[in-house]
Enzyme design. Sequence first.
Site, PDB file in Angstrom:
ATOM      1  N   ASP A 148      84.979  39.297  20.928  1.00 44.26           N
ATOM      2  CA  ASP A 148      83.598  39.731  20.760  1.00 44.26           C
ATOM      3  C   ASP A 148      83.570  40.514  19.453  1.00 44.26           C
ATOM      4  OD1 ASP A 148      81.249  41.213  20.719  1.00 44.26           O
ATOM      5  OD2 ASP A 148      81.458  42.012  22.752  1.00 44.26           O
ATOM      6  N   TYR A 205      87.624  53.131  26.110  1.00 43.88           N
ATOM      7  CA  TYR A 205      86.750  51.985  26.308  1.00 43.88           C
ATOM      8  C   TYR A 205      86.444  51.254  25.009  1.00 43.88           C
ATOM      9  CZ  TYR A 205      83.013  48.922  27.604  1.00 43.88           C
ATOM     10  OH  TYR A 205      82.270  47.792  27.815  1.00 43.88           O
ATOM     11  N   LYS A 210      85.129  45.304  28.028  1.00 39.59           N
ATOM     12  CA  LYS A 210      85.990  44.593  28.971  1.00 39.59           C
ATOM     13  C   LYS A 210      86.590  43.381  28.261  1.00 39.59           C
ATOM     14  CE  LYS A 210      85.712  46.014  33.477  1.00 39.59           C
ATOM     15  NZ  LYS A 210      86.294  47.331  33.234  1.00 39.59           N
TER      16      LYS A 210
HETATM   17  P1  13P Z   1      81.008  43.335  26.569  1.00 38.97           P
HETATM   18  O1  13P Z   1      82.372  43.755  27.090  1.00 38.97           O
HETATM   19  O2  13P Z   1      80.676  41.918  26.925  1.00 38.97           O
HETATM   20  O3  13P Z   1      80.883  43.614  25.110  1.00 38.97           O
HETATM   21  O4  13P Z   1      79.919  44.195  27.341  1.00 38.97           O
HETATM   22  C1  13P Z   1      79.998  45.585  27.265  1.00 38.97           C
HETATM   23  C2  13P Z   1      78.913  46.301  27.986  1.00 38.97           C
HETATM   24  O5  13P Z   1      78.878  47.505  27.921  1.00 38.97           O
HETATM   25  C3  13P Z   1      77.921  45.570  28.776  1.00 38.97           C
HETATM   26  O6  13P Z   1      76.978  46.430  29.347  1.00 38.97           O
HETATM   27 MG    MG Z   2      79.966  43.208  23.459  1.00 37.47          MG
HETATM   28 MG    MG Z   3      81.624  40.206  26.246  1.00 40.77          MG
END
Ligand code: 13P
Ligand code: MG
Ligand code: MG
Length: 379
Positions: A13, A230, A233
């Site tokens: 990402d 963080y 994910k």
């Molecule tokens: P991603 O891990 O897909 O970037 O999403 C992060 C997030 O905070 C979604 O609310």
């Molecule tokens: Mg994202």
């Molecule tokens: Mg994502």
Amino acid sequence: MGEKITLSIIKADVGGFVGHSAVHPALIEKAEEHAAKAKKNGIIIDYFCGHCGDDHAFILTHKKGPGNEEIHKFTWDAFLDMTDLAHSLGLYGAGQDILSDAFSGNLRGMGPGYAEMEFVERQSEPIICFLADKTEPGAWNMPLYKMFCDPFNTAGLVIDSNMYQGFNIQVDDLKEAKKVTFDCPSELYQMLAFIGAPGRFVIKHVYSKKTGEIAAVTSTQRLSFIAGKYVGKDDPVMAVRCQSGLPAVGEVVNPFAFPHLVAGWMRGSHHGPLMPVSMKDDHPTRFDGPPRVVALGFQLKDGKLVGPRDMFADVSYDRARQIANEMADYLKAHGPFEPHRLPLDDMEYTTMPIVMESLKDRWETDTEENKAKASGKTI
Ligand code: 13P
Ligand code: MG
Ligand code: MG
Ligand code: 13P
């Protein structure tokens, strides 16, 4: 024996459009440019640029084996170029999964996720590439268990003479960086003791016991363990080979008709159902979700990716999507309460340290003496 082919799925990402919901078309175009150049220069045999939510995935074939420097470097350079573009468009979280600024040999610990396997292409080689958003690598544990261990999902485990021997399944402990291989079905119960805790124990590889051939591979990077904070994910990927002694295509995609609960969703801090969707619906929107999975089917021919077929663009998944929407309503109604919100240690966002600190002088020890004081009695 024929020559070995490597299938690599490498994803990151590097900026969301809008928020965390999708990959901007200009980024996909940039990715295409890099992949086309790599193909022209003979670095790869073939490619497909896939995506799920705000994660871009290079699906690549080549002959260089897993963890190859040239392959990892070209995708790394592509992700850096896409990050620059994401900055120029003001995309959200530009460079989110780029955790290092110096490439040194391969992508390990650098942010992007990857799942790679090397094998001799069979006469017909059907492969399904799964891409997910708003969840973590352990999300594959339950579907993989069903594909390779559960005869109620995979009829071939009982009725195919090339499959009833079972599978060897490698499980990684993401916290302690260890791995163990289970002999299934004889060690199913021991394996379940681990993979039922998917935040820590993740199925990495599956091998046929009859042939020793690799059948499946997942991405197991966990960004929060890598970065210590963080950074989003992991939004995992997985590749599964099908047919001829391995589960049939229908046995590989069937587990996703049950939208099981996974960790992720809003702010990486909530449980939600994993919704199987077509590529055109891979944009998690409601409460940044619910978590999504797409399945891209290919036939490999001399390393060429014939496809994809958009496997979940099928009416037989409508009911799974409906159940997932109902589950999303039900869980969402719990608001900030568990089990919708993740347990304290698994949340990617938390105010707890600040709130705890601000109240540190107001928490009283709840002793018998204090209780008596509060009620005006003496003891
Ligand atoms: P991603 O891990 O897909 O970037 O999403 C992060 C997030 O905070 C979604 O609310
Ligand atoms: Mg994202
Ligand atoms: Mg994502
Ligand atoms: P194979 O044994 O050739 O994989 O065929 C099984 C099948 O496709 C049944 O659905």
